[in-house]
Design a protein around this motif. Sequence first.
Motif, PDB file in Angstrom:
ATOM      1  N   GLU A  29      52.366 -35.340 -17.559  1.00  0.00           N
ATOM      2  CA  GLU A  29      51.779 -35.933 -16.368  1.00  0.00           C
ATOM      3  C   GLU A  29      51.181 -34.815 -15.523  1.00  0.00           C
ATOM      4  O   GLU A  29      51.908 -33.956 -15.020  1.00  0.00           O
ATOM      5  CB  GLU A  29      52.835 -36.688 -15.556  1.00  0.00           C
ATOM      6  CG  GLU A  29      53.418 -37.894 -16.278  1.00  0.00           C
ATOM      7  CD  GLU A  29      54.507 -38.572 -15.455  1.00  0.00           C
ATOM      8  OE1 GLU A  29      54.965 -37.982 -14.462  1.00  0.00           O
ATOM      9  OE2 GLU A  29      54.904 -39.691 -15.827  1.00  0.00           O
ATOM     10  N   GLY A  30      49.876 -34.808 -15.385  1.00  0.00           N
ATOM     11  CA  GLY A  30      49.237 -33.757 -14.602  1.00  0.00           C
ATOM     12  C   GLY A  30      47.842 -33.481 -15.101  1.00  0.00           C
ATOM     13  O   GLY A  30      47.533 -33.667 -16.281  1.00  0.00           O
ATOM     14  N   GLU A  31      47.016 -33.036 -14.198  1.00  0.00           N
ATOM     15  CA  GLU A  31      45.646 -32.674 -14.552  1.00  0.00           C
ATOM     16  C   GLU A  31      45.608 -31.231 -15.062  1.00  0.00           C
ATOM     17  O   GLU A  31      46.497 -30.428 -14.802  1.00  0.00           O
ATOM     18  CB  GLU A  31      44.741 -32.833 -13.325  1.00  0.00           C
ATOM     19  CG  GLU A  31      44.686 -34.243 -12.767  1.00  0.00           C
ATOM     20  CD  GLU A  31      44.104 -35.254 -13.752  1.00  0.00           C
ATOM     21  OE1 GLU A  31      43.219 -34.856 -14.532  1.00  0.00           O
ATOM     22  OE2 GLU A  31      44.547 -36.409 -13.756  1.00  0.00           O
ATOM     23  N   GLY A  32      44.542 -30.917 -15.772  1.00  0.00           N
ATOM     24  CA  GLY A  32      44.359 -29.551 -16.238  1.00  0.00           C
ATOM     25  C   GLY A  32      45.422 -29.085 -17.208  1.00  0.00           C
ATOM     26  O   GLY A  32      45.837 -27.913 -17.171  1.00  0.00           O
ATOM     27  N   ALA A  33      45.882 -29.993 -18.069  1.00  0.00           N
ATOM     28  CA  ALA A  33      46.965 -29.646 -18.995  1.00  0.00           C
ATOM     29  C   ALA A  33      46.465 -29.209 -20.368  1.00  0.00           C
ATOM     30  O   ALA A  33      47.281 -28.984 -21.269  1.00  0.00           O
ATOM     31  CB  ALA A  33      47.910 -30.843 -19.156  1.00  0.00           C
ATOM     32  N   ASP A  34      45.164 -29.086 -20.544  1.00  0.00           N
ATOM     33  CA  ASP A  34      44.629 -28.776 -21.878  1.00  0.00           C
ATOM     34  C   ASP A  34      45.207 -27.484 -22.446  1.00  0.00           C
ATOM     35  O   ASP A  34      45.591 -27.421 -23.623  1.00  0.00           O
ATOM     36  CB  ASP A  34      43.102 -28.678 -21.822  1.00  0.00           C
ATOM     37  CG  ASP A  34      42.437 -30.032 -21.620  1.00  0.00           C
ATOM     38  OD1 ASP A  34      43.151 -31.052 -21.696  1.00  0.00           O
ATOM     39  OD2 ASP A  34      41.222 -30.079 -21.383  1.00  0.00           O
ATOM     40  N   ALA A  43      52.763 -27.467 -16.511  1.00  0.00           N
ATOM     41  CA  ALA A  43      51.624 -28.305 -16.144  1.00  0.00           C
ATOM     42  C   ALA A  43      52.051 -29.595 -15.468  1.00  0.00           C
ATOM     43  O   ALA A  43      51.233 -30.275 -14.839  1.00  0.00           O
ATOM     44  CB  ALA A  43      50.785 -28.617 -17.383  1.00  0.00           C
ATOM     45  N   GLY A  44      53.344 -29.956 -15.605  1.00  0.00           N
ATOM     46  CA  GLY A  44      53.829 -31.185 -14.988  1.00  0.00           C
ATOM     47  C   GLY A  44      54.978 -31.771 -15.779  1.00  0.00           C
ATOM     48  O   GLY A  44      55.367 -31.250 -16.837  1.00  0.00           O
ATOM     49  N   CYS A  70      57.038 -33.719 -18.445  1.00  0.00           N
ATOM     50  CA  CYS A  70      56.572 -33.839 -19.823  1.00  0.00           C
ATOM     51  C   CYS A  70      57.650 -34.376 -20.742  1.00  0.00           C
ATOM     52  O   CYS A  70      58.848 -34.334 -20.439  1.00  0.00           O
ATOM     53  CB  CYS A  70      56.098 -32.483 -20.341  1.00  0.00           C
ATOM     54  SG  CYS A  70      57.411 -31.238 -20.358  1.00  0.00           S
ATOM     55  N   ARG A 127      48.464 -37.266 -19.986  1.00  0.00           N
ATOM     56  CA  ARG A 127      47.762 -36.696 -21.132  1.00  0.00           C
ATOM     57  C   ARG A 127      48.651 -36.809 -22.361  1.00  0.00           C
ATOM     58  O   ARG A 127      49.849 -36.548 -22.303  1.00  0.00           O
ATOM     59  CB  ARG A 127      47.420 -35.227 -20.873  1.00  0.00           C
ATOM     60  CG  ARG A 127      46.425 -34.996 -19.745  1.00  0.00           C
ATOM     61  CD  ARG A 127      45.059 -35.584 -20.084  1.00  0.00           C
ATOM     62  NE  ARG A 127      44.633 -35.191 -21.418  1.00  0.00           N
ATOM     63  CZ  ARG A 127      44.106 -33.994 -21.722  1.00  0.00           C
ATOM     64  NH1 ARG A 127      43.963 -33.079 -20.774  1.00  0.00           N
ATOM     65  NH2 ARG A 127      43.737 -33.706 -22.948  1.00  0.00           N
TER      66      ARG A 127
END
Length: 276
Positions: free
Chosen positions: A18-23, A154-155, A157, A2
């Motif tokens: 790097e990762g889903e759901g990082a909004d 979130a992952g 970064c 993202r």
Amino acid sequence: MRRHEFRAMGTDVELLVEGEGADDALAAAEAEFHRLEAILSRFRPESELSRLNEAGAADAGPELVALTSLALAAREATGGRFDPTVHDAVVATGYDRDFDDVAPDGPAVRPVACAGGVRVDGSRIELDPGVHLDFGGIGKGWAADRAAEILAGAGPCLVNAGGDIAVRGGSWPVGVESMTVELTAGGLATSGRDRRRWRRGGRELHHLIDPSTGTSAESDLVRITVIAADAVAAEVWAKALYLRGSAEAADEADERGLPAVLVAGDGTTRVAGGLA
């Protein structure tokens, strides 16, 4: 992966995670940049820093106390080469407003003394008479570090605030001059005279003030990039090493184990601090 981009602290900021759901993390990291800018900007008369500079003393919030303490520790560690009391010298050279509005030419300016007294006691900050603070690039580096801590939840970064880079986890290739370095943690920053410069009285000036002279530093380096434990440390040592010039800066980077890329005015590029 993202990616999110925005503008803050007078520069373009890029967030990668790097990762889903990082909004939510991306939104929180951007909000942190804007929040810190509102506290620390010397260009905003309503900022906490500007109010401290005007009053000379204040019961400050935790962010201003923490960054002032970091800046004073950096002044000690660098033997005064990094100094948060360069505010008036920076202004005197002509950098008295957002850089986009700085006049490209003007009359000659006089050096201004630095190394003024600053005391932090709990939440209380006191400045000696006539002393004003300007954190320079470490404010941006600190914001990058804070944003990276938020994103790390979130992952892996990377935060890039106009060249001040903070990394938490993962493996990130970063281009520096004619090479690519791989960052997995810590920070990277570049100090140089090739981006922000103008003329006063026929002399080329820039924003890197030498506290010992009270005016723009004279160095055979055009720029230097330093990798350190975090973006704040990278900013501090990039500025401190720049002031020493290419030969002494390379020697000190080796001694301190600070990976660095140095570019001299003749175009020569060298690496130091264990960087191969």
